[in-house]
Motif scaffolding. Structure first.
Motif, PDB file in Angstrom:
ATOM      1  N   GLU A  71       0.794  -1.066  -0.018  1.00 25.07           N
ATOM      2  CA  GLU A  71      -0.210   0.356  -0.097  1.00 25.07           C
ATOM      3  C   GLU A  71       0.968   1.065   0.698  1.00 25.07           C
ATOM      4  O   GLU A  71       0.280   2.203  -1.054  1.00 25.07           O
ATOM      5  CB  GLU A  71      -1.134  -0.037   1.306  1.00 25.07           C
ATOM      6  CG  GLU A  71      -1.473   1.352   1.455  1.00 25.07           C
ATOM      7  CD  GLU A  71      -2.838   1.195   0.202  1.00 25.07           C
ATOM      8  OE1 GLU A  71      -3.454   2.299  -0.405  1.00 25.07           O
ATOM      9  OE2 GLU A  71      -3.121   0.326  -0.242  1.00 25.07           O
ATOM     10  N   ILE A  72       2.221   1.409   0.515  1.00 27.83           N
ATOM     11  CA  ILE A  72       2.745   2.798   0.859  1.00 27.83           C
ATOM     12  C   ILE A  72       3.374   2.727  -0.553  1.00 27.83           C
ATOM     13  O   ILE A  72       3.857   3.626  -0.837  1.00 27.83           O
ATOM     14  CB  ILE A  72       3.890   2.371   1.858  1.00 27.83           C
ATOM     15  CG1 ILE A  72       3.849   3.860   2.236  1.00 27.83           C
ATOM     16  CG2 ILE A  72       5.062   1.170   1.725  1.00 27.83           C
ATOM     17  CD1 ILE A  72       3.282   4.579   3.107  1.00 27.83           C
ATOM     18  N   LEU A  73       3.747   1.401  -1.404  1.00 32.06           N
ATOM     19  CA  LEU A  73       4.235   1.565  -2.127  1.00 32.06           C
ATOM     20  C   LEU A  73       3.366   2.430  -3.564  1.00 32.06           C
ATOM     21  O   LEU A  73       3.516   3.329  -4.409  1.00 32.06           O
ATOM     22  CB  LEU A  73       4.863   0.233  -2.839  1.00 32.06           C
ATOM     23  CG  LEU A  73       6.525  -0.354  -1.994  1.00 32.06           C
ATOM     24  CD1 LEU A  73       6.791  -1.139  -2.247  1.00 32.06           C
ATOM     25  CD2 LEU A  73       7.457   0.769  -2.084  1.00 32.06           C
ATOM     26  N   ARG A  74       2.411   1.629  -3.519  1.00 28.79           N
ATOM     27  CA  ARG A  74       0.827   2.404  -4.619  1.00 28.79           C
ATOM     28  C   ARG A  74       0.839   3.468  -4.126  1.00 28.79           C
ATOM     29  O   ARG A  74       0.378   4.167  -4.718  1.00 28.79           O
ATOM     30  CB  ARG A  74      -0.118   1.336  -4.335  1.00 28.79           C
ATOM     31  CG  ARG A  74       0.183  -0.030  -4.327  1.00 28.79           C
ATOM     32  CD  ARG A  74      -1.127  -0.889  -4.393  1.00 28.79           C
ATOM     33  NE  ARG A  74      -1.528  -1.704  -5.504  1.00 28.79           N
ATOM     34  CZ  ARG A  74      -1.978  -2.450  -5.146  1.00 28.79           C
ATOM     35  NH1 ARG A  74      -2.433  -2.845  -3.824  1.00 28.79           N
ATOM     36  NH2 ARG A  74      -1.471  -3.774  -5.652  1.00 28.79           N
ATOM     37  N   LEU A  75       1.025   4.060  -2.577  1.00 28.65           N
ATOM     38  CA  LEU A  75       0.306   5.860  -2.369  1.00 28.65           C
ATOM     39  C   LEU A  75       2.330   6.542  -3.396  1.00 28.65           C
ATOM     40  O   LEU A  75       2.296   8.012  -3.977  1.00 28.65           O
ATOM     41  CB  LEU A  75       0.889   6.316  -1.347  1.00 28.65           C
ATOM     42  CG  LEU A  75      -0.632   5.501  -0.351  1.00 28.65           C
ATOM     43  CD1 LEU A  75      -0.607   5.238   1.053  1.00 28.65           C
ATOM     44  CD2 LEU A  75      -1.609   6.321  -0.721  1.00 28.65           C
ATOM     45  N   ILE A  76       3.676   5.838  -2.987  1.00 33.34           N
ATOM     46  CA  ILE A  76       4.294   6.635  -4.009  1.00 33.34           C
ATOM     47  C   ILE A  76       3.819   6.327  -5.332  1.00 33.34           C
ATOM     48  O   ILE A  76       4.278   7.435  -5.733  1.00 33.34           O
ATOM     49  CB  ILE A  76       6.054   5.740  -3.633  1.00 33.34           C
ATOM     50  CG1 ILE A  76       5.784   5.925  -1.626  1.00 33.34           C
ATOM     51  CG2 ILE A  76       6.718   6.642  -4.104  1.00 33.34           C
ATOM     52  CD1 ILE A  76       6.962   5.131  -1.902  1.00 33.34           C
ATOM     53  N   GLU A  77       4.063   5.467  -5.599  1.00 35.41           N
ATOM     54  CA  GLU A  77       2.961   5.507  -7.216  1.00 35.41           C
ATOM     55  C   GLU A  77       2.408   6.961  -7.799  1.00 35.41           C
ATOM     56  O   GLU A  77       2.731   7.297  -8.844  1.00 35.41           O
ATOM     57  CB  GLU A  77       2.873   4.320  -7.707  1.00 35.41           C
ATOM     58  CG  GLU A  77       4.073   3.130  -7.435  1.00 35.41           C
ATOM     59  CD  GLU A  77       3.043   1.245  -7.723  1.00 35.41           C
ATOM     60  OE1 GLU A  77       2.377   1.635  -8.920  1.00 35.41           O
ATOM     61  OE2 GLU A  77       4.139   0.335  -6.844  1.00 35.41           O
ATOM     62  N   ARG A  78       1.285   6.939  -6.949  1.00 34.99           N
ATOM     63  CA  ARG A  78       0.232   7.463  -7.411  1.00 34.99           C
ATOM     64  C   ARG A  78       1.105   9.178  -6.904  1.00 34.99           C
ATOM     65  O   ARG A  78       0.781  10.131  -7.804  1.00 34.99           O
ATOM     66  CB  ARG A  78      -0.765   7.501  -6.500  1.00 34.99           C
ATOM     67  CG  ARG A  78      -1.836   7.985  -6.727  1.00 34.99           C
ATOM     68  CD  ARG A  78      -3.584   8.046  -6.056  1.00 34.99           C
ATOM     69  NE  ARG A  78      -4.072   8.726  -6.185  1.00 34.99           N
ATOM     70  CZ  ARG A  78      -5.577   8.574  -6.247  1.00 34.99           C
ATOM     71  NH1 ARG A  78      -6.139   6.866  -5.206  1.00 34.99           N
ATOM     72  NH2 ARG A  78      -6.147   9.443  -6.592  1.00 34.99           N
ATOM     73  N   TYR A  79       1.549   9.657  -5.938  1.00 33.79           N
ATOM     74  CA  TYR A  79       1.676  11.037  -5.156  1.00 33.79           C
ATOM     75  C   TYR A  79       3.122  11.534  -5.539  1.00 33.79           C
ATOM     76  O   TYR A  79       3.408  12.479  -5.041  1.00 33.79           O
ATOM     77  CB  TYR A  79       1.317  11.432  -3.840  1.00 33.79           C
ATOM     78  CG  TYR A  79      -0.700  10.665  -3.692  1.00 33.79           C
ATOM     79  CD1 TYR A  79      -1.072  11.624  -4.107  1.00 33.79           C
ATOM     80  CD2 TYR A  79      -1.060   9.808  -2.457  1.00 33.79           C
ATOM     81  CE1 TYR A  79      -2.589  11.271  -4.460  1.00 33.79           C
ATOM     82  CE2 TYR A  79      -1.723   9.466  -2.674  1.00 33.79           C
ATOM     83  CZ  TYR A  79      -2.886  10.447  -3.164  1.00 33.79           C
ATOM     84  OH  TYR A  79      -4.663   9.732  -3.201  1.00 33.79           O
ATOM     85  N   GLY A  80       4.043   9.956  -5.971  1.00 31.77           N
ATOM     86  CA  GLY A  80       5.758  10.943  -6.044  1.00 31.77           C
ATOM     87  C   GLY A  80       5.911  10.962  -7.311  1.00 31.77           C
ATOM     88  O   GLY A  80       5.332  11.365  -8.583  1.00 31.77           O
ATOM     89  N   THR A  81       6.956  11.954  -7.236  1.00 32.33           N
ATOM     90  CA  THR A  81       7.680  12.011  -8.363  1.00 32.33           C
ATOM     91  C   THR A  81       7.725  11.065 -10.054  1.00 32.33           C
ATOM     92  O   THR A  81       7.622   9.923  -9.750  1.00 32.33           O
ATOM     93  CB  THR A  81       9.068  12.511  -8.524  1.00 32.33           C
ATOM     94  OG1 THR A  81      10.426  11.428  -8.010  1.00 32.33           O
ATOM     95  CG2 THR A  81       9.247  13.962  -7.485  1.00 32.33           C
ATOM     96  N   ARG A  82       7.776  11.070 -10.870  1.00 31.57           N
ATOM     97  CA  ARG A  82       8.423  10.333 -11.491  1.00 31.57           C
ATOM     98  C   ARG A  82       9.547   9.332 -11.478  1.00 31.57           C
ATOM     99  O   ARG A  82       9.471   7.990 -11.253  1.00 31.57           O
ATOM    100  CB  ARG A  82       8.684  11.118 -13.027  1.00 31.57           C
ATOM    101  CG  ARG A  82       9.454   9.889 -14.355  1.00 31.57           C
ATOM    102  CD  ARG A  82       9.271  10.263 -15.822  1.00 31.57           C
ATOM    103  NE  ARG A  82      10.170   9.312 -16.535  1.00 31.57           N
ATOM    104  CZ  ARG A  82      10.453   8.549 -16.879  1.00 31.57           C
ATOM    105  NH1 ARG A  82      12.167   8.697 -16.014  1.00 31.57           N
ATOM    106  NH2 ARG A  82      10.810   7.756 -17.717  1.00 31.57           N
ATOM    107  N   ASP A  83      10.393   9.725 -11.008  1.00 33.64           N
ATOM    108  CA  ASP A  83      11.919   8.575 -10.182  1.00 33.64           C
ATOM    109  C   ASP A  83      11.077   7.881  -8.987  1.00 33.64           C
ATOM    110  O   ASP A  83      11.617   6.985  -8.856  1.00 33.64           O
ATOM    111  CB  ASP A  83      13.261   9.221  -9.628  1.00 33.64           C
ATOM    112  CG  ASP A  83      13.250  10.388 -10.670  1.00 33.64           C
ATOM    113  OD1 ASP A  83      13.768   9.011 -11.669  1.00 33.64           O
ATOM    114  OD2 ASP A  83      13.999  11.094 -10.768  1.00 33.64           O
TER     115      ASP A  83
END
Length: 71
Positions: free
Chosen positions: A36-48
């Protein structure tokens, strides 16, 4: 660097800009919480951030019984 270190480094780097709403003193320890935390990073993080999180999430899903050791 191990995948556990990669995971922890990514979460720590994303705390301010895309995980600001998560508890700063807690790291996800269950497999479901880590995905779930990785999905949040994919959704709200930068491209990198997205690329790093996607790679880690794919690794975690392929290793069905694995979790990242978080200390």
């Amino acid at each position: 660097m191990t995948t556990s270190e990669d995971f922890q480094n990514l979460v720590n780097q994303c705390r301010e800009h895309c995980l600001w709403f998560t508890a700063p003193d807690r790291s996800p320890s269950t497999r479901a919480a880590q995905i779930e935390i990785l999905r949040l990073i994919e959704r709200y993080g930068t491209r990198d951030d997205f690329i790093r999180a996607k790679r880690l999430r794919i690794w975690l899903l392929q290793n069905s019984s694995a979790t990242f050791s978080v200390s």
